[in-house]
Write a protein that holds these residues in place. Sequence first.
Motif, mmCIF file in Angstrom:
data_model
loop_
_atom_site.group_PDB
_atom_site.id
_atom_site.type_symbol
_atom_site.label_atom_id
_atom_site.label_comp_id
_atom_site.label_asym_id
_atom_site.label_seq_id
_atom_site.Cartn_x
_atom_site.Cartn_y
_atom_site.Cartn_z
ATOM 1 N N PHE A 293 0.856 -1.185 0.000
ATOM 2 C CA PHE A 293 0.000 0.000 0.000
ATOM 3 C C PHE A 293 0.891 1.233 0.000
ATOM 4 C CE2 PHE A 293 -2.599 -3.393 1.520
ATOM 5 C CZ PHE A 293 -3.892 -3.104 1.122
ATOM 6 N N SER A 294 0.833 2.006 -1.060
ATOM 7 C CA SER A 294 1.673 3.202 -1.170
ATOM 8 C C SER A 294 1.238 4.242 -0.147
ATOM 9 C CB SER A 294 1.553 3.792 -2.576
ATOM 10 O OG SER A 294 0.246 4.320 -2.768
ATOM 11 N N PRO A 295 2.129 5.189 0.213
ATOM 12 C CA PRO A 295 1.735 6.259 1.139
ATOM 13 C C PRO A 295 0.507 7.032 0.660
ATOM 14 C CG PRO A 295 4.119 6.220 0.880
ATOM 15 C CD PRO A 295 3.565 5.234 -0.102
ATOM 16 N N ALA A 296 0.416 7.280 -0.665
ATOM 17 C CA ALA A 296 -0.740 8.010 -1.192
ATOM 18 C C ALA A 296 -2.028 7.218 -1.001
ATOM 19 C CB ALA A 296 -0.527 8.325 -2.670
ATOM 20 N N LEU A 297 -1.941 5.902 -1.212
ATOM 21 C CA LEU A 297 -3.116 5.049 -1.048
ATOM 22 C C LEU A 297 -3.534 4.974 0.418
ATOM 23 C CD1 LEU A 297 -4.997 3.276 -2.758
ATOM 24 C CD2 LEU A 297 -3.500 1.352 -2.261
ATOM 25 N N LEU A 298 -2.568 4.826 1.299
ATOM 26 C CA LEU A 298 -2.876 4.776 2.729
ATOM 27 C C LEU A 298 -3.509 6.086 3.202
ATOM 28 C CD1 LEU A 298 0.289 2.968 4.137
ATOM 29 C CD2 LEU A 298 -2.040 2.060 4.062
ATOM 30 N N ALA A 299 -2.987 7.210 2.709
ATOM 31 C CA ALA A 299 -3.549 8.512 3.097
ATOM 32 C C ALA A 299 -4.986 8.646 2.620
ATOM 33 C CB ALA A 299 -2.685 9.641 2.522
ATOM 34 N N ALA A 300 -5.250 8.178 1.393
ATOM 35 C CA ALA A 300 -6.611 8.258 0.862
ATOM 36 C C ALA A 300 -7.562 7.360 1.641
ATOM 37 C CB ALA A 300 -6.611 7.872 -0.619
ATOM 38 N N LEU A 301 -7.104 6.161 2.008
ATOM 39 C CA LEU A 301 -7.939 5.249 2.786
ATOM 40 C C LEU A 301 -8.257 5.826 4.162
ATOM 41 C CD1 LEU A 301 -6.215 1.860 1.879
ATOM 42 C CD2 LEU A 301 -8.593 2.445 1.403
ATOM 43 N N GLU A 302 -7.257 6.485 4.749
ATOM 44 C CA GLU A 302 -7.448 7.063 6.073
ATOM 45 C C GLU A 302 -8.452 8.215 6.048
ATOM 46 O OE1 GLU A 302 -4.681 8.705 9.780
ATOM 47 O OE2 GLU A 302 -3.824 8.467 7.798
#
Length: 381
Positions: A293-302
Amino acid sequence: MRAKRPYIVLSFRTTVEAMAWEKHCEAEHIPGRLIPLPRELSAGCGLAWRMPPEDWQLWQSRIDPAAYDAAAVVATVLEGPSQGKRVLLRNTAPVWPEELPAFWGKHLPALAAVTSSGILKSAGQRIFVERFGAAPQLVVCGGGHVGASVVRLAKLLGLPVTALEDRPEFAEELRQAGADAVLCLPFAEGLAQIPGGQETYFVVVTRAHSCDIACLRSILQKPAAYVGMMGSRKRAALVHTQLAELGLPQERIDALHAPIGLSIGAKTAQEIALSILAEIVSVKNSRQQTEGFSPALLAALEQQTAPAVLATIVGRHGSTPREEGSKMLILPDGSAVGSVGGGIMEYRTQQLARELLEPGAAPCRLAAFTTEGASDAAAIA
């Protein structure tokens, strides 16, 4: 003249990120303070967290490096009554969900033996297995033109960067280049506070031979995915000899990338940085694990509060541009974070996502997409 006290600076991309960090430090009783920075000097929101080295050490002492460095496996059931069920294993032991459903019991031995990502057939069940390690971490030793260029390019590639430099003015250049953390300390002292790990990539581009040796003497006693040093072949040979005389493990010395970087005829600092990052990306991507999970993906999920669809490639054939494990998060407004290949594949994935967002839709679906009408790639959403 009063000597400047060594310090460490963490920079932030956004004010929200800075405020969250300040709150975390207050809760953990970690000293330090937010300091304003002129916009023209800031690589982010204009705020940074400044702390003395002993406080950085206190913060790191509260983190178990092993918890972040162990290989992890996420397994997803692809079909049948348990379709979409997931389990997370770390060091072959299940860690999530906390109460493991009995269904997984018969599959755990096969999952524990997994060494690469792909579709696993276990007890008549097809399970997609993603194997990934800790998030990659780049450590740059040296604050000259090459070091700053490496930091800038690494941030463009989305890599977290810790930078070390013993001269305050050059440490400031590394911070301005975008390093997530800057340790303004003698190299040996700074490296003593970095544990290393199986996904840590060390780049040694200091100003002097003695500094290179000080760095490598420390680094080669730590776990690392990659260690590289800038210098000519003649100087690299001298460094090999001196490191051996210091009693460092010969296999670690032999694994040293020196001269650092791919041979592309680089001349400028920016071109040298490109050759270094190209070599690091080559090493990183040769590992048998997904991008996770890329940082951008994790940020969007959060940040996401409404239902969204996460598409993951679980199998591919032919010339599809993305590997197994590639992910795209499709949000309710139709926007997306990440990619599963672009073109017709991505369009069809977004169409399927819209169907899954409809009330009453199944929470998980396995779909096969191809530009020719035959199964060519699969995504679980």
